[in-house]
Every structure is written in C-alpha cells, then in structure tokens.
Design an enzyme around this catalytic site. Structure first.
Site, PDB file in Angstrom:
ATOM      1  N   CYS A  36      44.068  36.516  42.782  1.00  0.00           N
ATOM      2  CA  CYS A  36      43.062  37.140  41.922  1.00  0.00           C
ATOM      3  C   CYS A  36      41.703  37.265  42.636  1.00  0.00           C
ATOM      4  CB  CYS A  36      42.978  36.388  40.608  1.00  0.00           C
ATOM      5  SG  CYS A  36      42.337  37.403  39.298  1.00  0.00           S
ATOM      6  N   HIS A  63      48.252  34.870  38.564  1.00  0.00           N
ATOM      7  CA  HIS A  63      48.039  33.423  38.687  1.00  0.00           C
ATOM      8  C   HIS A  63      49.337  32.626  38.535  1.00  0.00           C
ATOM      9  CE1 HIS A  63      43.611  33.488  38.436  1.00  0.00           C
ATOM     10  NE2 HIS A  63      43.814  34.584  37.736  1.00  0.00           N
ATOM     11  N   GLU A  80      49.839  29.730  39.434  1.00  0.00           N
ATOM     12  CA  GLU A  80      49.487  28.320  39.159  1.00  0.00           C
ATOM     13  C   GLU A  80      49.317  28.061  37.665  1.00  0.00           C
ATOM     14  OE1 GLU A  80      47.423  30.585  40.127  1.00  0.00           O
ATOM     15  OE2 GLU A  80      45.479  30.255  39.167  1.00  0.00           O
TER      16      GLU A  80
HETATM   17  N1  GLN Z   1      37.347  39.294  37.608  1.00  0.00           N
HETATM   18  C1  GLN Z   1      37.214  38.312  38.644  1.00  0.00           C
HETATM   19  C2  GLN Z   1      36.443  38.871  39.835  1.00  0.00           C
HETATM   20  O1  GLN Z   1      36.132  40.006  39.861  1.00  0.00           O
HETATM   21  C3  GLN Z   1      38.571  37.808  39.100  1.00  0.00           C
HETATM   22  C4  GLN Z   1      39.276  37.133  37.966  1.00  0.00           C
HETATM   23  C5  GLN Z   1      40.176  36.006  38.338  1.00  0.00           C
HETATM   24  O2  GLN Z   1      40.151  35.500  39.474  1.00  0.00           O
HETATM   25  N2  GLN Z   1      40.959  35.563  37.394  1.00  0.00           N
HETATM   26  O3  GLN Z   1      36.156  38.161  40.735  1.00  0.00           O
END
Ligand code: GLN
Length: 189
Positions: free
Chosen positions: A78, A170, A172
């Site tokens: 992410c 994710h 995890e």
């Molecule tokens: N929206 C976050 C970003 O732009 C990422 C979201 C996440 O890691 N769950 O960094």
C-alpha cells in the site's frame, strides 16, 4: 532469518507478528543502524507522505535507497508501494523512487471506499486469498522489467521488479501468510 519492517508510521505490528508466525526474526527499522543485519525488508501501509517525511528526518532515506539498489529484497504494501514507485500520478514528491511504475494514490476512492475481495493469484496459491484494500493505490503504468502479479477489476494491484515486490493491499490484516511466504521464497531465498 532477520526480516526488517520499516517502523516509522503505519501498520507495523501486524507484519512483525506474521514474520514471527513463520518462524523468522522481525526487526523494527527505525534508523540506519537497523538496516545492517536484515535479509529482507517490509515497507508497511500507512500514509506515504508521512512515512516519506520521517524517512528524511531519521536519515533513513539514502541508506535505505542504497540498500535496495544493492539488492536488499523489499516488499512494499500500500503506502509502501507508493514509496517505491518512480512516478506518482497525484503527488509530485519523490520518495524511494526505484520501481519502474506509475501509481495513483487513493485510486479506489476515499476511506469509505475501502473494501475486501477474494482473488486467486496463481503464483501464490491455488486457493482464492482475501485481499484488503484501505485507501489503496493502484498501478497505472509499468515500465521495462516489471511483472504484473495480480489485478483487481482490471487494475494492477501487484507488481514485481528485480528485488522489489509491491502490492496495493494488506495481507498482514488477514490470517493468510501466503504473501509473506511467497516474498521470502521468491525474493529472499
Ligand atoms: N492512502 C495512503 C497513501 O496515499 C495509503 C493507504 C494505506 O497504506 N493503507 O499513502
């Protein structure tokens, strides 16, 4: 083996627990010294702008980038994917900037558009796996040397390039250890 988790902000504990669950030794990476004895590194989800800022404040940005350039296996989840990307469609900052991909932040919408889905990813498991997306990015362009690992609704959410693996979701936050197992097997060993 020693597997680091960048521990500046975001979802750190869940990664530490999954590393332990597979019988490995998690190391919280908070400053450059912690990079010395790790065989792989996870960049967790969180807020990429904040983690990026903290990477600079702690002096980790350069040593971390160098380690990854030298071949340290890295898994970005992410926000971690955003940190690794060379291009970010809706942020003109650059972070670690080593992966030949363009990503779009919050590409699936805002917090209320966070979702779970199930998907079979052939390289990883013969069963469908639960994927959790929280204000997730996706990949809008890939360059030379980048392999697509998975897509959801025709959007690329998992990519690999050399020693780097990046996913929008994710693992995890689920009970499946398959992604971590895959990362260790294909990238570290
Ligand atoms: N929206 C976050 C970003 O732009 C990422 C979201 C996440 O890691 N769950 O960094």
């Amino acid at each position: 083996m020693n597997i680091g988790v960048l521990a500046l902000q975001g979802g750190v504990i869940e990664h530490l627990n999954q590393i332990k669950a597979l019988g490995h030794n998690p190391i919280e990476v908070k400053d450059p010294r912690h990079l010395e004895n790790i065989e792989g590194l996870i960049l967790p989800g969180g807020e990429s702008t904040t983690i990026g800022k903290l990477l600079n404040v702690t002096g980790l940005m350069e040593p971390l980038r160098n380690k990854i350039k030298e071949g340290l296996p890295v898994l970005g989840t992410c926000a971690g994917m955003i940190l690794l990307a060379k291009n970010i469609e809706n942020d003109n900052r650059k972070y670690i900037s080593l992966m030949n991909i363009k990503v779009k932040r919050n590409a699936f919408g805002t917090q209320i558009d966070s979702f779970r889905t199930k998907k079979q990813i052939k390289a990883i498991s013969d069963k469908p796996l639960e994927l959790v997306f929280i204000r997730a990015p996706y990949v809008t362009e890939i360059g030379d040397g980048v392999q697509v690992l998975c897509e959801v609704d025709n959007n690329i959410v998992g990519v690999g390039e050399k020693n780097m693996l990046a996913i929008s979701f994710h693992p995890e936050l689920t009970s499946n250890l398959e992604f971590l197992r895959y990362f260790i097997k294909e990238y570290i060993k």
